[in-house]
Design an enzyme around this catalytic site. Structure first.
Site, PDB file in Angstrom:
ATOM      1  N   SER A 113      18.864  12.802  10.831  1.00 51.77           N
ATOM      2  CA  SER A 113      18.454  12.110   9.620  1.00 51.77           C
ATOM      3  C   SER A 113      19.698  11.745   8.801  1.00 51.77           C
ATOM      4  CB  SER A 113      17.455  12.966   8.826  1.00 51.77           C
ATOM      5  OG  SER A 113      16.812  12.218   7.825  1.00 51.77           O
ATOM      6  N   GLU A 212      16.487   5.731  15.508  1.00 52.58           N
ATOM      7  CA  GLU A 212      15.180   6.275  15.115  1.00 52.58           C
ATOM      8  C   GLU A 212      15.068   6.114  13.614  1.00 52.58           C
ATOM      9  OE1 GLU A 212      14.335   9.200  13.175  1.00 52.58           O
ATOM     10  OE2 GLU A 212      16.421   9.503  12.598  1.00 52.58           O
ATOM     11  N   HIS A 274      12.220  11.840  13.688  1.00 56.32           N
ATOM     12  CA  HIS A 274      11.267  12.501  12.801  1.00 56.32           C
ATOM     13  C   HIS A 274       9.932  12.606  13.538  1.00 56.32           C
ATOM     14  CE1 HIS A 274      14.435  11.079  10.102  1.00 56.32           C
ATOM     15  NE2 HIS A 274      13.989  11.940   9.200  1.00 56.32           N
TER      16      HIS A 274
END
Length: 299
Positions: A113, A212, A274
């Site tokens: 992230s 992602e 995620h």
């Protein structure tokens, strides 16, 4: 340890916990040492993990988060550094990070992230990182035991050339081409794209680009990919590994529209990001992507 590109960590090794981005949810920090102990690791939590928060969305002040990052890599007791969670905040630290320290202490950095920004900086130093789940992000969830077992088992055994990462992948409409090889770069699409124009954007020449994201509507994915195209990243890459795009409408049509015409190998539906399961990926290592087999081989 001989021959391992990511060294094995013995049982009893110490993971340094830092919070370079957002704060942990209330009640989660206290559960982290037990989680690590259950998998054969000691936890060393650095002060900023416990706050006080800054601007509500940062785990602590920039100075404290930077000091923790430096202290964790410099600490002789710490064998690898594990980010507590993502959120936002790593970008605020980049220009102040002591890169000479990181070169002297090439410990593994684990996280995803917002941690994509730190992986980007480290990629420029030739350092390897794991794009992988984090304790206060998702490893403490009730249904995360398989992800935790997979991550900590990987840390205990290390990673060597020739090893395959081969999750069970269904056929995907975005898949195209056969094979591509290159250094694995990327992570969170929005954070990776935000590095463009800075000294910390990874070189994409001949690389396998992994992307992602979470909560990004298709038009926003479009905007990010167009920015990557206009910066030359998509043309430079050797192939694309498409991870999870969760909590939003599927961007598959956008990905097909912008990536398929490039004619490069593309493997989609990869379970990293995620999502659950979340397979750890070795950023900075050379890999071969086999689209038909649905796997990566470390080379």
């Amino acid at each position: 340890m001989s021959g391992r590109l990511i060294p094995a960590l013995p049982f009893g090794a110490t993971l340094g916990l830092i919070a370079p981005a957002g704060p942990p949810a209330a009640g989660s920090l206290e559960r982290v040492p037990a989680l690590l102990a259950a998998h054969g690791f000691k936890a060393k939590l650095f002060p900023g993990c416990a706050g006080p928060t800054h601007l509500d969305y940062l785990a602590a002040s920039d100075a404290q988060r930077l000091a923790d990052l430096h202290a964790a890599f410099a600490d002789p007791e710490v064998d690898a550094v594990l980010a507590l969670r993502g959120g936002y905040g790593c970008a605020r630290l980049l220009e102040q990070i002591d890169t000479d320290l990181l070169r002297r202490q090439p410990k593994l950095l684990i996280g995803f992230s917002d941690i994509t920004a730190l992986h980007g900086l480290r990629d420029g130093l030739g350092l390897v990182g794991l794009h992988a789940p984090m304790p206060a992000s998702n490893l403490l969830d009730a249904d995360a035991s398989a992800d935790a077992h997979a991550l900590f088992s990987l840390l205990h055994r290390g990673l060597s050339a020739g090893e395959q990462i081969a999750p069970a992948l269904p056929a995907h409409d975005l898949n195209q081409g056969e094979r591509a090889a290159g250094r694995l770069i990327g992570g969170n699409l929005a954070v990776f794209t935000a590095l463009l124009g800075t000294p910390w954007a990874p070189r994409a020449d001949g690389a396998i680009l992994f992307i992602e994201d979470v909560g990004e509507a298709p038009y926003r994915v479009d905007r990010l990919l167009v920015q990557l195209r206009q910066a030359g990243v998509l043309d430079a890459a050797a192939g694309f590994l498409i991870g999870s795009f969760s909590d939003a409408e599927s961007p598959d049509a956008v990905l097909a529209d912008l990536l398929r015409p490039l004619g490069k190998p593309m493997l989609a539906g990869w379970p990293s990001g995620h999502c659950r399961p979340h397979i750890a990926l070795p950023l900075g290592l050379q890999v071969e992507m086999d689209v038909a087999a649905g796997c990566l081989t470390v080379i």
